[in-house]
Design an enzyme around this catalytic site. Sequence first.
Site, short mmCIF file in Angstrom:
data_model
loop_
_atom_site.label_atom_id
_atom_site.label_comp_id
_atom_site.label_asym_id
_atom_site.label_seq_id
_atom_site.Cartn_x
_atom_site.Cartn_y
_atom_site.Cartn_z
N CYS A 108 35.75 47.80 39.07
CA CYS A 108 36.94 48.42 39.69
C CYS A 108 37.77 49.23 38.71
CB CYS A 108 37.79 47.36 40.39
SG CYS A 108 38.55 46.13 39.29
N HIS A 129 42.26 43.26 40.50
CA HIS A 129 41.54 44.34 41.18
C HIS A 129 42.43 45.57 41.25
CE1 HIS A 129 38.26 45.98 43.54
NE2 HIS A 129 39.12 46.43 44.43
N HIS A 132 37.58 52.63 45.86
CA HIS A 132 37.48 51.54 44.87
C HIS A 132 36.05 51.04 44.79
CE1 HIS A 132 37.72 47.73 47.62
NE2 HIS A 132 37.28 48.76 48.32
#
Length: 365
Positions: free
Chosen positions: A279, A327, A339
Amino acid sequence: MNRRHCAAAAITLVCALGLLPLPAQAVAAPTPDSSPSPAASAPAAPSGQASSERDLEKIRQEIETLYRKAGAATDAYNLAEEQAKKQSGEIVKLAKAIVDGQAKIAELKDRAGAQAREQYRNGGLPPGAQLVLSDDPQLFLDGINKVRTSQQANKTVLAQLTRTQEDLETYTQDASSNWQKLESNRVRQAEAKKKINAQIAAAEKLESQLEKKERDRLRQLERDAANRAQSAWLATLPTPSTGVSGEATAAGRAAVAFASAQIGKPYVWGATGPGSYDCSGLTSQAWAAAGRPIPRTSQEQWRLLPRIDIQDMRPGDLIIYHADASHVGMYVGDGAIVHSPRPGRHVTLAGAGSMKILGVVRPDK
């Protein structure tokens, strides 16, 4: 003499760096964790009997928790890797400084030796004494400036020698300190690798125990949960149908274009492209491509980048998720992010509110 031994030891120490392997992405299977894994306690349907909707929802939540823990461990691994690279670079710089310092000391000692030999050739008398014994007044007057120049040169050489020896000792101490930090970061990397692989293996095992139709239903439950979260988030915004869509900067548009071009590439923990990303690997590379280098990990992005109100978001801003900032996704406008979700998934578009938002940061503020 002690300083000389210390410097020599430091050179041996830092030169050994080149013999050490750099951290590798490939990871061996971890030692099984002795603590019970979520997979061990997950409700398993009897053979040939489909799991109930409630069982599947519980499994979905457990899988999500496992991947979130893997994400947090991935951030710890990435940070340790970045710090290890930094320490390695510092050690290389210090090694060069130590070698340069040794050469400088050798040069200064040669100069001091030349001055001593010159005095010996003059009968062992210092220049001042030779002038006093001279019967020639003109020679006395002419030699005064030479004496002063010689004395100043001697003082300069001694001062430079002392200062260089002190610097060399400092470089040696700094090299030793950086070496210890490097080893500490490598230990943290190894621990993080074990956690990442253990969590991913547990999640994959949990999902593999399901039949195909149950796995399909599990995917639908994931989509339903994300849609519910997105709808709830949109309802809190001034323009609930599209979310927040401020005007992007030129750098923001470049970052969005880079991130969007990676859609479809697989998630791989620790990866920064070009074929795969985790990520924060995706967001850091997108902003690097836009000419604005940012921290490597989502936690460091949250800690170090300027924070803004979610109502003021614009494309290119980074949305940080979960309480531990484990994240990150890039806001692309119209209530969406691009993402890299987790292992087994690919870079994709998703609702910006489909996960629990911690906050928003702006790399080009």
